[in-house]
Motif scaffolding. Structure first.
Motif, mmCIF file in Angstrom:
data_model
loop_
_atom_site.group_PDB
_atom_site.id
_atom_site.type_symbol
_atom_site.label_atom_id
_atom_site.label_comp_id
_atom_site.label_asym_id
_atom_site.label_seq_id
_atom_site.Cartn_x
_atom_site.Cartn_y
_atom_site.Cartn_z
ATOM 1 N N PRO A 109 -14.804 -9.576 8.209
ATOM 2 C CA PRO A 109 -13.949 -10.689 7.757
ATOM 3 C C PRO A 109 -13.285 -10.447 6.392
ATOM 4 C CG PRO A 109 -16.233 -11.228 7.354
ATOM 5 C CD PRO A 109 -16.234 -9.844 7.943
ATOM 6 N N HIS A 110 -12.406 -9.485 6.318
ATOM 7 C CA HIS A 110 -11.660 -9.168 5.082
ATOM 8 C C HIS A 110 -12.618 -8.999 3.888
ATOM 9 C CE1 HIS A 110 -7.564 -9.777 2.885
ATOM 10 N NE2 HIS A 110 -8.329 -8.903 2.248
ATOM 11 N N ILE A 111 -13.490 -7.995 4.025
ATOM 12 C CA ILE A 111 -14.501 -7.795 2.973
ATOM 13 C C ILE A 111 -14.289 -6.482 2.220
ATOM 14 C CG2 ILE A 111 -16.309 -9.250 4.000
ATOM 15 C CD1 ILE A 111 -17.549 -6.614 5.142
ATOM 16 N N GLY A 112 -13.080 -5.923 2.338
ATOM 17 C CA GLY A 112 -12.819 -4.641 1.673
ATOM 18 C C GLY A 112 -13.140 -4.654 0.186
ATOM 19 N N ALA A 113 -12.911 -5.793 -0.472
ATOM 20 C CA ALA A 113 -13.111 -5.865 -1.925
ATOM 21 C C ALA A 113 -14.444 -6.526 -2.270
ATOM 22 C CB ALA A 113 -11.971 -6.660 -2.539
ATOM 23 N N LEU A 155 -0.271 6.710 0.762
ATOM 24 C CA LEU A 155 -1.247 7.512 0.000
ATOM 25 C C LEU A 155 -1.333 6.981 -1.440
ATOM 26 C CD1 LEU A 155 -3.077 9.980 0.614
ATOM 27 C CD2 LEU A 155 -1.269 11.444 -0.301
ATOM 28 N N GLY A 156 -1.578 5.668 -1.553
ATOM 29 C CA GLY A 156 -1.724 5.050 -2.874
ATOM 30 C C GLY A 156 -3.175 5.089 -3.303
ATOM 31 N N ASN A 157 -3.594 4.078 -4.055
ATOM 32 C CA ASN A 157 -4.965 4.063 -4.584
ATOM 33 C C ASN A 157 -6.005 4.201 -3.476
ATOM 34 O OD1 ASN A 157 -4.401 3.846 -7.320
ATOM 35 N ND2 ASN A 157 -4.121 1.641 -7.189
ATOM 36 N N VAL A 158 -5.935 3.311 -2.492
ATOM 37 C CA VAL A 158 -6.951 3.330 -1.429
ATOM 38 C C VAL A 158 -6.730 4.546 -0.522
ATOM 39 C CG1 VAL A 158 -7.996 2.074 0.489
ATOM 40 C CG2 VAL A 158 -7.146 0.790 -1.492
ATOM 41 N N GLY A 159 -5.455 4.759 -0.164
ATOM 42 C CA GLY A 159 -5.154 5.862 0.754
ATOM 43 C C GLY A 159 -5.675 7.192 0.251
ATOM 44 N N LYS A 181 8.332 -6.694 4.074
ATOM 45 C CA LYS A 181 9.320 -6.709 5.175
ATOM 46 C C LYS A 181 9.374 -5.362 5.881
ATOM 47 C CE LYS A 181 12.187 -10.196 3.082
ATOM 48 N NZ LYS A 181 12.589 -10.083 1.666
ATOM 49 N N GLU A 182 9.189 -4.299 5.099
ATOM 50 C CA GLU A 182 9.319 -2.951 5.661
ATOM 51 C C GLU A 182 8.087 -2.561 6.491
ATOM 52 O OE1 GLU A 182 10.889 0.188 2.820
ATOM 53 O OE2 GLU A 182 8.894 0.932 3.273
ATOM 54 N N THR A 183 6.931 -3.054 6.089
ATOM 55 C CA THR A 183 5.691 -2.578 6.741
ATOM 56 C C THR A 183 5.169 -3.540 7.804
ATOM 57 O OG1 THR A 183 4.316 -3.608 5.037
ATOM 58 C CG2 THR A 183 4.943 -1.309 4.680
ATOM 59 N N HIS A 224 -2.703 2.040 4.881
ATOM 60 C CA HIS A 224 -3.058 1.620 3.510
ATOM 61 C C HIS A 224 -1.811 1.292 2.706
ATOM 62 C CE1 HIS A 224 -7.210 2.577 4.264
ATOM 63 N NE2 HIS A 224 -6.796 3.689 4.849
ATOM 64 N N VAL A 225 -0.918 0.537 3.353
ATOM 65 C CA VAL A 225 0.325 0.130 2.681
ATOM 66 C C VAL A 225 0.264 -1.368 2.396
ATOM 67 C CG1 VAL A 225 1.807 1.905 3.706
ATOM 68 C CG2 VAL A 225 1.417 -0.221 4.948
ATOM 69 N N PRO A 226 1.083 -1.840 1.450
ATOM 70 C CA PRO A 226 1.142 -3.299 1.273
ATOM 71 C C PRO A 226 1.873 -3.942 2.449
ATOM 72 C CG PRO A 226 2.709 -2.188 -0.177
ATOM 73 C CD PRO A 226 1.950 -1.112 0.526
ATOM 74 N N TYR A 230 1.541 10.057 5.350
ATOM 75 C CA TYR A 230 2.961 9.694 5.290
ATOM 76 C C TYR A 230 3.140 8.644 4.205
ATOM 77 C CZ TYR A 230 7.264 7.240 6.451
ATOM 78 O OH TYR A 230 8.492 6.638 6.367
ATOM 79 N N ASP A 231 3.920 8.965 3.195
ATOM 80 C CA ASP A 231 4.237 8.020 2.117
ATOM 81 C C ASP A 231 5.506 8.516 1.446
ATOM 82 O OD1 ASP A 231 4.400 6.500 -0.233
ATOM 83 O OD2 ASP A 231 2.226 6.284 -0.359
ATOM 84 N N PRO A 232 6.648 7.950 1.828
ATOM 85 C CA PRO A 232 7.911 8.478 1.298
ATOM 86 C C PRO A 232 8.146 8.154 -0.178
ATOM 87 C CG PRO A 232 8.326 6.567 2.702
ATOM 88 C CD PRO A 232 6.858 6.822 2.761
ATOM 89 N N ILE A 244 -11.168 -3.174 12.301
ATOM 90 C CA ILE A 244 -10.207 -4.015 11.575
ATOM 91 C C ILE A 244 -10.925 -4.931 10.575
ATOM 92 C CG2 ILE A 244 -8.256 -5.593 11.882
ATOM 93 C CD1 ILE A 244 -8.350 -4.876 14.894
ATOM 94 N N ASP A 245 -10.424 -4.924 9.347
ATOM 95 C CA ASP A 245 -10.962 -5.819 8.310
ATOM 96 C C ASP A 245 -9.963 -6.929 7.973
ATOM 97 O OD1 ASP A 245 -12.863 -6.563 6.193
ATOM 98 O OD2 ASP A 245 -11.370 -5.783 4.784
ATOM 99 N N THR A 246 -8.684 -6.684 8.251
ATOM 100 C CA THR A 246 -7.656 -7.645 7.829
ATOM 101 C C THR A 246 -6.777 -8.033 9.019
ATOM 102 O OG1 THR A 246 -6.402 -5.699 7.148
ATOM 103 C CG2 THR A 246 -7.519 -6.910 5.413
ATOM 104 N N ASN A 280 -7.499 -0.616 10.288
ATOM 105 C CA ASN A 280 -6.662 -1.453 9.425
ATOM 106 C C ASN A 280 -7.545 -2.250 8.464
ATOM 107 O OD1 ASN A 280 -4.879 -3.060 8.103
ATOM 108 N ND2 ASN A 280 -4.000 -4.039 9.926
ATOM 109 N N ALA A 281 -7.653 -1.699 7.237
ATOM 110 C CA ALA A 281 -8.349 -2.438 6.168
ATOM 111 C C ALA A 281 -7.349 -2.722 5.061
ATOM 112 C CB ALA A 281 -9.533 -1.639 5.648
ATOM 113 N N ALA A 282 -6.078 -2.874 5.461
ATOM 114 C CA ALA A 282 -5.035 -3.147 4.453
ATOM 115 C C ALA A 282 -4.556 -4.591 4.600
ATOM 116 C CB ALA A 282 -3.891 -2.167 4.595
#
Ligand SMILES: NC(=O)C1=CN([C@@H]2O[C@H](COP(=O)(O)OP(=O)(O)OC[C@H]3O[C@@H](n4cnc5c(N)ncnc54)[C@H](O)[C@@H]3O)[C@@H](O)[C@H]2O)C=CC1
Ligand SMILES: O=C(O)C(=O)COP(=O)(O)O
Length: 540
Positions: A289-293, A159-163, A218-220, A213-215, A180-182, A266-268, A240-242
């Motif tokens: 094709p990864h056009i979110g931005a 639940l960051g900027n995009v989330g 290794k964890e994600t 919407h996580v980076p 979910y964002d611990p 899916i974007d990414t 999945n646009a992350a």
């Protein structure tokens, strides 16, 4: 000779970035001349060649800034990621090499969130398929029947900027939002009207739509694999646009083929620009094709921000969005900027006036600062000291690491002051008990850097240009001898300050000179009568 800084740009950037780099606003003007090499979508072999003499790299997601590239980059000091995700940059190695990594968080948030909602609507209403069929002359009003978003549950991971922007938009469609964002506080959930789920399992069990919407780290990587997908309700859909890889692609394909998951947008992708063919061709999958931005607005904001970050970095200022300077955030105010320059100057001065093996550096700060601002002063002092005392390229990024490697300790102490005093005392202690030097400095009027003391001698001299530090016996004729010696050697004195501990005792002089000074001239000074020592302090 004026230094030229090469800026290599390997991804497509908005014109505003080039405009700002070419016509720098006066408050961001750099002293070097810039050579800008702009190769949008540059092929890897060209990048690897161009990087060799590049000082600043500006890139987008298609450029892998990995060990191979970094090791070839002998002059690189800044990697500027013109967007958010920096999973494609080897930040650990960059840090080790003293390379600053910056990005532009928040500048493409809205675009990424809007695309996420666009993908969701397109998926549930089968818009791409309906368009293809209709534009080819078909008219299939029953085949393209879909589902509504209203009253469905969207589960947001991260639940960051995009989330949180996706959460807001989803609310607008009357969806129930769970997240979910611990790593964030209860407040953020409350503010975004998202129900907090304490575990990923709880979230998966309750959502119809899962949006990540996580980076990617290794964890994600693979955090949504077959087990997690199966924990969702049957009939769910995935967005999945992350980053590719957060949702394991083979696992996703499997549940799509089974019909357990009924759609994905899916974007990414894992392997851009050649994603898994079976996944992108799946009838229940829509892809971009990864056009979110990729919007005019996001690219303008990113271009403007990245150019400013690069100029600030080249000016030696702390940037607004450092990725690998974990302890320092914004350089809050201009006052702090000026104070950090003083800290760097006083320690660079200190590094040049002792002859013993240093063990501990200490900075005493007389001011009222918060922890973050003190950290800025600490880094500035370390950088100033090491940039004289080390052969390595020293930046805010690697200063602490180099100091540790040299086995030097650093202490910082603040003496709170009732008035707004900005004073610093920089001390270097050797291993022996009597080995110590101290240099005091002060900001007059909040902006003018002055050296105020060396050990017991008091001064008021500008910390600028080259300085000669001289110790002599307090006897008549010394100043005259020094003045005529320097004049004979064509050295113009800008400022001369004499301080003595007692009449007829020891004296110390500081001579600020115009331009550069040859070391032989300083060596000649030492031969004058009554001179005890003379040394050159440069690079201030
Ligand atoms: N498709 C595109 O073109 C774009 C993709 N992105 C990507 O979207 C993602 C999110 O971007 P922003 O919202 O700007 O980043 P952000 O840093 O503002 O938000 C990420 C959130 O993920 C949370 N998080 C981290 N690890 C987590 C974990 N293991 N479990 C649950 N939550 C976790 C963090 O606490 C943070 O709140 C990034 O991967 C970014 O690269 C962003 C913009 C455009
Ligand atoms: O901000 C991000 O993380 C993005 O994915 C955007 O990347 P891009 O610069 O469009 O390659």
């Amino acid at each position: 000779m004026e230094k030229t800084v090469k800026i290599l740009i390997t991804g497509k950037l908005h014109d505003i970035a080039l405009k700002l780099l070419n016509n720098q606003p006066s408050e961001l003007a750099v002293s070097e001349s810039l050579k800008i090499v702009y190769i949008p979508d540059a092929p890897r072999d060209i990048i690897l060649k161009e990087i060799e003499d590049t000082h600043v790299l500006i890139s987008r997601s298609e450029t892998d800034v990995d060990a191979e590239l970094l090791r070839k980059a002998k002059k690189l000091s800044v990697v500027a990621r013109a967007a958010v995700g920096y999973g494609n940059i080897d930040c650990d190695l960059a840090t080790e090499m003293g390379i600053l990594v910056v990005n532009t968080p928040g500048k493409n948030t809205n675009s990424a969130a809007e695309l996420t909602m666009g993908l969701l609507l397109a998926l549930v209403r089968k818009i791409p398929q309906a368009h293809m069929s209709t534009s080819a002359g078909g008219w299939n009003r029953h085949k393209f029947s879909g589902t509504e978003l209203g009253d469905k549950t969207i589960g947001i991971v991260g639940l960051g900027n995009v989330g949180h922007r996706v959460a807001k938009f989803a609310k607008g469609f009357d969806m129930r939002v769970i997240a979910y964002d611990p790593y964030i506080s209860e407040d953020v959930f409350r503010k975004n009207q998202a129900e907090r789920k304490n575990t990923l399992e709880e979230l998966l069990a309750e959502c119809d739509v899962l949006s990540v919407h996580v980076p990617l780290n290794k964890e994600t990587k693979g955090m949504i694999s077959l087990v997690e997908l199966k924990k969702m309700r049957k009939g769910g859909i995935i967005l999945n646009a992350a980053r590719g890889g957060i949702v394991a692609e083979r696992a996703l394909l499997e549940v799509l083929n089974e019909g357990y998951i009924v759609g994905a947008a899916i974007d990414t992708f894992d392997n851009e620009p050649k994603p898994l063919q079976e996944l992108i061709a799946h009838p229940n999958v829509i892809v971009t094709p990864h056009i979110g931005a990729s919007t005019a607005e996001a690219q303008y904001r990113i271009g403007e921000t990245i150019a400013i970050q690069v100029l600030k970095a080249l000016r030696g200022e702390i940037v607004d969005y450092p990725v690998n300077l974990p302890h320092v955030s914004l350089l809050g105010s201009n006052d702090l900027k000026v104070f950090s320059v003083l800290s760097e100057k006083v320690s660079r001065f200190g590094a040049q006036i002792f002859d013993f093996q240093p063990a501990i550096l200490k900075l005493t700060v007389k001011a009222n600062l918060n922890k973050e601002d003190l950290q800025v002063l600490k880094l500035s002092a370390i950088k100033g000291f090491l940039s004289h005392a080390s052969e390595e390229f020293v930046s805010y990024v690697n200063a602490e690491k180099i100091l540790q490697r040299k086995g030097l300790e650093f202490e910082i102490e603040m003496t709170p002051s009732s008035s707004a005093k900005n004073e610093l005392l920089f001390e270097v202690y050797g291993k022996g008990t009597s080995e110590k030097i101290s240099v005091g400095a002060v900001l007059y009027d909040g902006k003018f850097a002055r050296l105020s003391s060396i050990n017991d001698f008091l001064f008021e001299i500008e910390l600028d240009n080259d300085l000669i530090v001289m110790q002599n016996h307090d006897r008549p004729g010394v100043i005259g001898d020094v003045g005529s010696y320097l004049a004979k050697n064509n050295v113009n004195i800008a400022q001369f300050e004499l301080s003595r501990n007692r009449r007829g005792g020891m004296a110390m002089s500081l001579i600020r000179i115009d331009g550069d000074l040859e070391s032989e001239v300083v060596a000649g000074l030492r031969k004058l009568p009554n001179l005890i020592s003379a040394r050159l302090v440069s690079g201030l």
